[in-house]
Enzyme design. Sequence first.
Site, mmCIF file in Angstrom:
data_model
loop_
_atom_site.group_PDB
_atom_site.id
_atom_site.type_symbol
_atom_site.label_atom_id
_atom_site.label_comp_id
_atom_site.label_asym_id
_atom_site.label_seq_id
_atom_site.Cartn_x
_atom_site.Cartn_y
_atom_site.Cartn_z
ATOM 1 N N GLY A 20 -14.266 -8.290 -0.934
ATOM 2 C CA GLY A 20 -13.802 -7.870 -2.259
ATOM 3 C C GLY A 20 -14.582 -8.417 -3.436
ATOM 4 N N GLU A 30 -25.145 -5.168 -7.541
ATOM 5 C CA GLU A 30 -23.929 -4.361 -7.348
ATOM 6 C C GLU A 30 -22.877 -4.764 -8.377
ATOM 7 O OE1 GLU A 30 -22.413 -3.853 -3.305
ATOM 8 O OE2 GLU A 30 -24.343 -4.468 -2.503
ATOM 9 N N HIS A 40 -22.863 1.585 -2.756
ATOM 10 C CA HIS A 40 -23.532 1.478 -1.461
ATOM 11 C C HIS A 40 -24.757 0.577 -1.606
ATOM 12 C CE1 HIS A 40 -24.758 2.610 2.544
ATOM 13 N NE2 HIS A 40 -25.988 2.762 2.071
ATOM 14 N N THR A 95 -18.764 12.581 -1.788
ATOM 15 C CA THR A 95 -18.642 13.930 -1.239
ATOM 16 C C THR A 95 -18.414 13.763 0.271
ATOM 17 O OG1 THR A 95 -21.037 14.017 -1.008
ATOM 18 C CG2 THR A 95 -20.119 15.007 -3.005
ATOM 19 N N LEU A 146 -13.761 8.660 5.329
ATOM 20 C CA LEU A 146 -12.634 9.421 4.786
ATOM 21 C C LEU A 146 -12.699 10.877 5.247
ATOM 22 C CD1 LEU A 146 -12.900 7.846 1.251
ATOM 23 C CD2 LEU A 146 -10.965 7.552 2.826
ATOM 24 N N LEU A 197 -21.300 11.367 4.392
ATOM 25 C CA LEU A 197 -21.245 9.907 4.225
ATOM 26 C C LEU A 197 -22.390 9.365 3.360
ATOM 27 C CD1 LEU A 197 -19.797 7.267 5.239
ATOM 28 C CD2 LEU A 197 -21.585 7.164 6.994
ATOM 29 N N ASN A 248 -17.071 -6.949 -5.038
ATOM 30 C CA ASN A 248 -17.228 -5.872 -6.037
ATOM 31 C C ASN A 248 -15.917 -5.617 -6.764
ATOM 32 O OD1 ASN A 248 -19.978 -4.522 -6.210
ATOM 33 N ND2 ASN A 248 -19.724 -4.796 -4.000
ATOM 34 N N MET A 271 -14.392 0.205 4.180
ATOM 35 C CA MET A 271 -15.214 0.558 5.341
ATOM 36 C C MET A 271 -14.505 1.531 6.280
ATOM 37 S SD MET A 271 -17.684 -0.996 4.165
ATOM 38 C CE MET A 271 -19.059 -1.189 5.275
ATOM 39 N N ARG A 272 -14.000 2.600 5.720
ATOM 40 C CA ARG A 272 -13.372 3.657 6.506
ATOM 41 C C ARG A 272 -14.043 4.975 6.140
ATOM 42 N NH1 ARG A 272 -9.879 3.275 10.434
ATOM 43 N NH2 ARG A 272 -9.003 5.274 9.789
HETATM 44 C C1 GAR Z 1 -20.935 -4.229 -0.521
HETATM 45 O O1 GAR Z 1 -22.268 -4.644 -0.337
HETATM 46 C C2 GAR Z 1 -20.850 -2.730 -0.631
HETATM 47 O O2 GAR Z 1 -21.949 -2.158 -1.284
HETATM 48 C C3 GAR Z 1 -20.833 -2.318 0.826
HETATM 49 O O3 GAR Z 1 -19.999 -3.262 1.439
HETATM 50 C C4 GAR Z 1 -20.107 -4.506 0.737
HETATM 51 C C5 GAR Z 1 -18.718 -4.955 0.392
HETATM 52 O O4 GAR Z 1 -18.754 -6.233 -0.190
HETATM 53 N N1 GAR Z 1 -20.367 -0.983 0.985
HETATM 54 C C6 GAR Z 1 -20.838 -0.147 1.910
HETATM 55 O O5 GAR Z 1 -21.668 -0.468 2.735
HETATM 56 C C7 GAR Z 1 -20.251 1.256 1.858
HETATM 57 N N2 GAR Z 1 -21.094 2.173 2.537
HETATM 58 P P1 GAR Z 1 -17.549 -6.726 -1.102
HETATM 59 O O6 GAR Z 1 -16.280 -6.533 -0.264
HETATM 60 O O7 GAR Z 1 -17.843 -8.164 -1.339
HETATM 61 O O8 GAR Z 1 -17.531 -5.903 -2.343
#
Ligand code: GAR
Length: 206
Positions: A12, A170, A105, A137, A89, A140, A14, A86-87
Site C-alpha cells: 500500500g 510512482e 504499473h 481497459t 478484473l 491487462l 502508492n 493484484m487481481r
Molecule cells: C507497485 O509497484 C505497483 O506499480 C504495482 O504493484 C506495486 C504495489 O506496491 N502494480 C502492478 O504491478 C499492477 N500491474 P504498493 O502496494 O506499495 O503500492
Amino acid sequence: MKTLIILISGRGSNMRALLEARLPVDRIIVISNNPAAEGLQTAATKGAQTICINHHAFSDRTTFDSALADEIDRYQPDLIALAGFMRILTDDFVFRYHRRLMNIHPSLLPAFPGLHTHKRVLDDGVKIHGCTVHFVTPKLDHGPIVIQAAVPVFPNDTEKTLADRVLKQEHRIYPQAVRWFLQGRIRLTENTVFIADTCVHDSVIY
Ligand code: GAR
C-alpha cells in the site's frame, strides 16, 4: 461529495502517497481483497475508511468482482484507483467503471505489462525504465496513458535498487494523475488522454 476509492492487495505505498497528497476529495475509502494487506493498517492510521472483501470467500472471479462492485457502488465514487491491486478484473467490472478506473504499473507501458517488470527489464538490458498511470481497459496493463515517469537503469542495478527508483516516481505521478482527474482536467478520447492547462511534457516526468 467527491469520493475516491483505492483498491489494494498488499503493502500500500502508492495508497499512502494518495492519502498523503491532500487530494480534492471529501472521502477516501480503501478496499482490499487481502485481509493481511499491510496497507489496510496504514490506511486506518491515516484515518481512511477500510473494507476487506476476501477473494478466497468467493467461488470464482465473477462472483468476487460482483461483490466488489456492489460494495463500490454504495459509495458512488468519482474515481477508483488501483494501487497494487493484484487481481485480474473481469471485463464486466472494467466496463462498469469505464473512464473512472485508473491503475499504476511499474513499467513504461506498453512495454513490460504483467509481473516481475524490474527483473525483465534487467534481463533484457533495457536502459530506460519507469512507471505509467493509465485508464483500465479489459486488456491487462493496457489503456489510455495519463502520465509516465522515466528512470535510468544503471549497470550495477539489482531488482531492488531499480524497483526503489521506480517506486519513488510512482509516488509522484499517481497523486498527480488522480488530482488532474478530480479537478476535471482530464479529457479522454478512445485511446488518448488530454490534460487541460498543461503542456504536453507535464505528463512525462524524467
Ligand atoms: C507497485 O509497484 C505497483 O506499480 C504495482 O504493484 C506495486 C504495489 O506496491 N502494480 C502492478 O504491478 C499492477 N500491474 P504498493 O502496494 O506499495 O503500492
